[in-house]
Design an enzyme around this catalytic site. Structure first.
Site, PDB file in Angstrom:
ATOM      1  N   GLU A   1       1.032   1.437 -19.686  1.00  0.00           N
ATOM      2  CA  GLU A   1       0.312   2.070 -20.805  1.00  0.00           C
ATOM      3  C   GLU A   1       0.622   1.288 -22.073  1.00  0.00           C
ATOM      4  OE1 GLU A   1       3.637   5.485 -21.687  1.00  0.00           O
ATOM      5  OE2 GLU A   1       2.112   5.862 -20.160  1.00  0.00           O
TER       6      GLU A   1
ATOM      7  N   HIS B   1      19.610 -10.374 -21.831  1.00  0.00           N
ATOM      8  CA  HIS B   1      20.542  -9.240 -21.915  1.00  0.00           C
ATOM      9  C   HIS B   1      21.645  -9.333 -20.865  1.00  0.00           C
ATOM     10  CE1 HIS B   1      17.438  -6.503 -24.201  1.00  0.00           C
ATOM     11  NE2 HIS B   1      17.967  -7.433 -24.963  1.00  0.00           N
TER      12      HIS B   1
ATOM     13  N   THR C   1       7.497  -3.893 -20.842  1.00  0.00           N
ATOM     14  CA  THR C   1       8.565  -3.624 -21.803  1.00  0.00           C
ATOM     15  C   THR C   1       8.044  -2.758 -22.938  1.00  0.00           C
ATOM     16  OG1 THR C   1      10.250  -4.609 -23.236  1.00  0.00           O
ATOM     17  CG2 THR C   1       8.242  -5.884 -22.929  1.00  0.00           C
TER      18      THR C   1
ATOM     19  N   CYS D   1      39.008 -12.553 -22.569  1.00  0.00           N
ATOM     20  CA  CYS D   1      38.805 -14.002 -22.786  1.00  0.00           C
ATOM     21  C   CYS D   1      37.355 -14.439 -22.618  1.00  0.00           C
ATOM     22  CB  CYS D   1      39.717 -14.809 -21.844  1.00  0.00           C
ATOM     23  SG  CYS D   1      39.151 -14.809 -20.126  1.00  0.00           S
TER      24      CYS D   1
ATOM     25  N   VAL E   1      18.682  -6.907 -16.416  1.00  0.00           N
ATOM     26  CA  VAL E   1      19.966  -7.416 -15.930  1.00  0.00           C
ATOM     27  C   VAL E   1      19.971  -7.477 -14.400  1.00  0.00           C
ATOM     28  CG1 VAL E   1      21.206  -6.663 -17.993  1.00  0.00           C
ATOM     29  CG2 VAL E   1      21.069  -5.120 -16.021  1.00  0.00           C
ATOM     30  N   ASP E   2      18.882  -7.032 -13.772  1.00  0.00           N
ATOM     31  CA  ASP E   2      18.811  -7.128 -12.303  1.00  0.00           C
ATOM     32  C   ASP E   2      18.485  -8.559 -11.892  1.00  0.00           C
ATOM     33  OD1 ASP E   2      15.899  -7.605 -11.876  1.00  0.00           O
ATOM     34  OD2 ASP E   2      15.631  -5.580 -12.667  1.00  0.00           O
TER      35      ASP E   2
HETATM   36  P1  OAD Z   1      11.949   0.661 -21.311  1.00  0.00           P
HETATM   37  O1  OAD Z   1      12.433   1.598 -20.266  1.00  0.00           O
HETATM   38  O2  OAD Z   1      12.243   0.994 -22.715  1.00  0.00           O
HETATM   39  O3  OAD Z   1      10.377   0.483 -21.164  1.00  0.00           O
HETATM   40  C1  OAD Z   1       9.807   0.263 -19.905  1.00  0.00           C
HETATM   41  C2  OAD Z   1       8.349  -0.114 -20.094  1.00  0.00           C
HETATM   42  O4  OAD Z   1       7.821  -0.397 -18.821  1.00  0.00           O
HETATM   43  C3  OAD Z   1       7.478   0.978 -20.721  1.00  0.00           C
HETATM   44  O5  OAD Z   1       6.668   0.399 -21.724  1.00  0.00           O
HETATM   45  C4  OAD Z   1       6.621   1.481 -19.536  1.00  0.00           C
HETATM   46  O6  OAD Z   1       5.314   1.879 -19.941  1.00  0.00           O
HETATM   47  C5  OAD Z   1       6.564   0.243 -18.674  1.00  0.00           C
HETATM   48  N1  OAD Z   1       6.402   0.533 -17.234  1.00  0.00           N
HETATM   49  C6  OAD Z   1       6.990   1.503 -16.495  1.00  0.00           C
HETATM   50  N2  OAD Z   1       6.609   1.418 -15.206  1.00  0.00           N
HETATM   51  C7  OAD Z   1       5.763   0.349 -15.120  1.00  0.00           C
HETATM   52  C8  OAD Z   1       5.044  -0.253 -14.058  1.00  0.00           C
HETATM   53  N3  OAD Z   1       5.114   0.195 -12.805  1.00  0.00           N
HETATM   54  N4  OAD Z   1       4.273  -1.328 -14.355  1.00  0.00           N
HETATM   55  C9  OAD Z   1       4.180  -1.817 -15.622  1.00  0.00           C
HETATM   56  N5  OAD Z   1       4.851  -1.280 -16.655  1.00  0.00           N
HETATM   57  C10 OAD Z   1       5.625  -0.215 -16.414  1.00  0.00           C
HETATM   58  O7  OAD Z   1      12.510  -0.783 -20.922  1.00  0.00           O
HETATM   59  P2  OAD Z   1      12.602  -2.112 -21.785  1.00  0.00           P
HETATM   60  O8  OAD Z   1      11.611  -2.133 -22.893  1.00  0.00           O
HETATM   61  O9  OAD Z   1      12.597  -3.244 -20.838  1.00  0.00           O
HETATM   62  O10 OAD Z   1      18.815  -3.202 -22.941  1.00  0.00           O
HETATM   63  O11 OAD Z   1      14.042  -1.966 -22.386  1.00  0.00           O
HETATM   64  C11 OAD Z   1      14.543  -2.946 -23.228  1.00  0.00           C
HETATM   65  C12 OAD Z   1      16.035  -2.866 -23.248  1.00  0.00           C
HETATM   66  O12 OAD Z   1      16.457  -1.541 -23.631  1.00  0.00           O
HETATM   67  C13 OAD Z   1      16.694  -3.065 -21.897  1.00  0.00           C
HETATM   68  O13 OAD Z   1      16.842  -4.416 -21.572  1.00  0.00           O
HETATM   69  C14 OAD Z   1      18.010  -2.394 -22.064  1.00  0.00           C
HETATM   70  C15 OAD Z   1      17.527  -1.138 -22.730  1.00  0.00           C
HETATM   71  O14 OAD Z   1      18.425  -0.420 -23.449  1.00  0.00           O
HETATM   72  C16 OAD Z   1      20.146  -3.196 -22.827  1.00  0.00           C
HETATM   73  O15 OAD Z   1      20.739  -2.515 -22.004  1.00  0.00           O
HETATM   74  C17 OAD Z   1      20.822  -4.107 -23.814  1.00  0.00           C
END
Ligand code: OAD
Length: 231
Positions: free
Chosen positions: A200, A105, A173, A116, A89-90
């Protein structure tokens, strides 16, 4: 070559924005059912607004990193052949220069009226007193962020772009939040090549054809360079 890139919190981690599920992640400090659901907002709107106001303040101070910059460079080279879909969301992809970002998202820097559904760009603090310019009611100001239990945005456009892609790349992700976590299996089923870039292995790492592990700020620029030089 048409490339579909999906980004998650890991692409913004090195810009100082917290991830969600890692050790020290946002969901280890806050109860997501309290701050990221429609029911939580109905129970305690002040708590939810405070949570997102703090995130807006963090965002104002954050700068894109080399991964965002590299993806903007890729868009400049590929144009419409790059589809950039983010769960974030950034606005760091936009700050880095990306012009066609699909925020499935939602966006933190947009306020939505819970009454509304009117939206407007807004980086200020969300307040209970704010009156919606569209419907004239107060008490409805919420971030334009998809909460758990709500439908992600732009799904039709996203599914169409995925079906047209030659390569699906998932960056930073966790592979645990659907529907985005299912894109790689959909891509595989359609015969599309898949690549994971992450610090990872993610929860669904085993589904990907190619895996590149390391910090996004290093791995993404190297991958973009390779795409641009080797095609
Ligand atoms: P997560 O916080 O669940 O996962 C972050 C991922 O980024 C993990 O797999 C880490 O290994 C990886 N990571 C961390 N630092 C990194 C780096 N420097 N380089 C590469 N990878 C790195 O975040 P998301 O999977 O994006 O939704 O989360 C999905 C959704 O869950 C978000 O959009 C949000 C959250 O709840 C809502 O708020 C609806």
């Amino acid at each position: 070559m048409k490339i579909f890139v999906l980004t998650g919190a890991g692409v913004s981690a090195e810009s100082g924005l917290g991830t969600f599920r890692d050790k020290d992640g946002v969901w280890t400090k806050y109860d997501l059912s309290e701050v990221a659901t429609p029911e939580g907002f109905a129970r305690n709107p002040a708590l939810v607004r405070d949570f997102y106001n703090a995130r807006r303040a963090n965002l104002a101070a954050a700068e894109p990193n080399a991964a965002h910059v590299a993806l903007a460079r890729l868009e400049a080279a590929l144009g419409d052949d790059l589809f950039l879909c983010t769960q974030n969301v950034d606005d760091l992809h936009e700050k880095a220069g990306s012009k066609r970002v699909v925020h499935m998202h939602g966006e933190l820097a947009v306020t939505r009226c819970h009454h509304c559904q009117a939206t407007r760009p807004d980086v200020g603090a969300l307040t209970a007193e704010a009156v919606c310019a569209a419907c004239g009611r107060d008490g409805g100001a919420r971030p334009h962020v998809v909460w758990f239990g709500e439908m992600p945005l732009y799904m039709e456009e996203i599914e169409d772009a995925l079906a047209e892609a030659d390569l699906f790349v998932s960056i930073g992700t966790s592979g645990s939040v659907y529907p985005a976590a299912g894109f790689v299996s959909e891509a595989r089923a359609m015969g599309i090549a898949t690549c994971e870039i992450n610090l990872e292995p993610s929860a669904n790492a085993y589904v990907f054809d190619e895996k590149l592990y390391g910090p996004a700020s290093e791995v993404v620029p190297a991958w973009v360079e390779k795409v641009l030089t080797q095609g």
